[in-house]
Write an enzyme that holds these catalytic residues in place. Sequence first.
Site, PDB file in Angstrom:
ATOM      1  N   GLU A 359       0.797  -1.228   0.000  1.00  0.00           N
ATOM      2  CA  GLU A 359       0.000   0.000   0.000  1.00  0.00           C
ATOM      3  C   GLU A 359       0.835   1.286   0.000  1.00  0.00           C
ATOM      4  OE1 GLU A 359      -2.808  -0.341   3.239  1.00  0.00           O
ATOM      5  OE2 GLU A 359      -4.287  -1.114   1.850  1.00  0.00           O
ATOM      6  N   GLU A 431      -6.638  -7.597  -1.019  1.00  0.00           N
ATOM      7  CA  GLU A 431      -7.331  -7.470   0.272  1.00  0.00           C
ATOM      8  C   GLU A 431      -8.738  -6.953   0.018  1.00  0.00           C
ATOM      9  OE1 GLU A 431      -5.408  -5.227   3.439  1.00  0.00           O
ATOM     10  OE2 GLU A 431      -3.448  -5.810   2.658  1.00  0.00           O
TER      11      GLU A 431
END
Length: 768
Positions: A359, A431
């Site tokens: 991320e 995710e």
Amino acid sequence: MDISFNNGWLFTEDYDSGFDNAKSVRLPHTAKEIPYNYIDCKDYQMLCGYRKAFTAPAEWEGKRILLRFDGAAHEATVFCNGEQVGDHSCGYTAFTVDITDHVSFGGENVIDVRLDTRESLNIPPFGFVIDYLCYGGLYREVTLQVRDPEYIREVLIENTDLHEIRVKIDCPCSDIVCDILDCGGSIAASASGNAFELNVPDSRLWSVDDPVLYTARVRAMRGGECVGEVCIRFGFRTVRFENDGFYLNGEKLKIRGLNRHQAYPYVGYAMPKSMQKLDAEILKYELGVNAVRTSHYPQSHHFISRCDELGLLVFTEIPGWQHIGDEEWKRQAVVNTGEMVRQYMHHPSIMLWGVRINESQDCDDLYKRTNAVAHLLDSGRQTSGVRYIEKSHLLEDVYAFNDFSHSGGNAGLKPKSSVTSKKHKPYLVSECNGHMFPTKPFDDERHRLSHALRHAKVLDAMYAADDICGIFPWCMFDYNTHKDFGSGDGVCYHGVMDMFRNPKLAAAVYASQSDEVPCCTVSSSMDIGEHPAGDIGKVYVFTNADSVRLYKNDVFVREFLPCREDYPAMPHPPVVIDDFIGEMLETQEGFDRKTAEDIKECLMAVAKHGPSALPPKILAKYAKLMLLKGFKFSDGVELYGEYVGNWGGEATRWRFDAVKGGSVVSTVTRSPGQRAHLEVTVSKAMLSEGDTYDAAAVRIRAVDEFGNTAVYWQEPVVLQCIGALEIIGPSIISLKGGTGGCYVKTCGSSGTAKLSVNDVEIEFEINA
Ligand code: GAL
């Protein structure tokens, strides 16, 4: 010769003040045990020290003496007899130091490790906030290796084609032989030299259903004598992400995975082999997934090796969380990439390298380097990297995205085209869910159901989209975290299991997708007091059966089918039960079908709207029943009590029979529990000390007389060990949502031991 070096260490929390007050420890070791929740992460951050003395026999002289550390979190400096012999700055990859030149042969030697466990280090993953604890310690095993000077430094195995591998061997010896052994130990092929390609046309392929493994036995020969041998397990297979999906051995396979942290209650990262293996087994057999992402760092080889054996695909990645540091930090990230690929590339289960910091923002200079390292070392696997930003730069082969768009009522996932403009590049959801709906085992039933349905929705959306290769929902189990995250108690309740790997309802969404074991989990306790206005609403059964037959006090109500309307794509949609009266007004009260249906509609409307707010349509139906069928108000009250309220008389017993191929394969009975007792399940009762201590996971559940979890049972649970076994963590615990657990570990001696959990006793056999 390999000597395990896990016992007999001294540990001090303060390296600078020496080892006078050190305590003896065994590896895997955590710098500090922490409570289950309400944690201060400063507790495990320190400049600590480990010391171990050993005798080097005189006959080792002339050999190379190496020490291999499998995991030292986070920055280690190693000394042999006071001289620095090496250092390492990544808590998640292994390293080896050569101590030969400082060893006293025929004498006593001392190894010291100065270990910095502070999260302020300028290395990945540190530098910003992190949503998981980065526990310190020598938390994986250490091995002392005694080698010929011409020892084999490294063997790299690349899968270049279905039946083909490329082998690179780093060894100064000029005569190197490599035999490929099949699982029965027979030689399937041989080659010599230190770099070659081997084609083994008859080799059996590694797959998720048949994970066949081979071993490369590499021998360094001198004068006809073997002076060094390294055996590496691998598999023949190809893995390929394409625009239209993931292909294993050329066959398309939807990836249904989960994210896993390597953490455990109390001891953080420090758990031995058996516990690492257990997580892989839980993923495969209890959660029925075919893949796992090792968020957010390379994990224990014991775990990955078990994935190799079980046929679980692995997406592994370099350590990091959102933050990219300065040049020095980036240099370390590139080093970490190289170490990850070199150390893990022989595992056939690994299908993809994550070479971006989880991320993080785009950072082309860094990611050009990490991609180049991975591609150079391993042509057999593609690269990816996990983003939360849409339309970001793609230097990797696969666009992996954390899609947190689902919030219960909307689509499960975004379309690929809205996330990346790279139409022709493969796309993976790395995710989803997680923080979008934290769920504690002790949340109420509606909350737990909503959590499960969100997992069902994203799974279904993934199956429905041809251009989504797979999905890794967040996450396998709850985990301890920093103050910036979680529920204020240092826990992220994002798991489909709790920290002890007890399943929450959402776990059944995954378990029911696999056909391995019959699965039938009912979302509701069927107790009206658990719901606002006593309306239990729709009940979901997560099952891989063909249908569910519902019975009330042994009277057949109705048969229900999987709900393809709402979940068109997943292998086994949940069965939705929204009619608890079913055929009973006909079979038990003798009404004709039409009248029964009308009465049912009226009764269900009363349950839903209350008697004073009935819609006009229902009032009209009721009036018709009174006029034409002589139905009285008191009849309605009586039938309501009997078929909706279920008040009075015997407690209502609901039975859900899951039916497959015409037979009942599993049954769940729900009725108010009057007694709760503890059910204790241990991962194994035979423990063996091998390279180090062994451990068993103990899962504890309060259950009622029907075998259902007594969710609100909150009495203390007292744990006691007699014999050569230790409890990890506190000896008095409470269950949370009716579940909890503990771990026990061996302490060096053989014999029998007993663990008591309140009045339940478990016997263990220990081999040392
Ligand atoms: C993601 C992150 C994970 C975890 C998750 C919670 O953004 O990558 O580590 O924090 O959110 O949903």
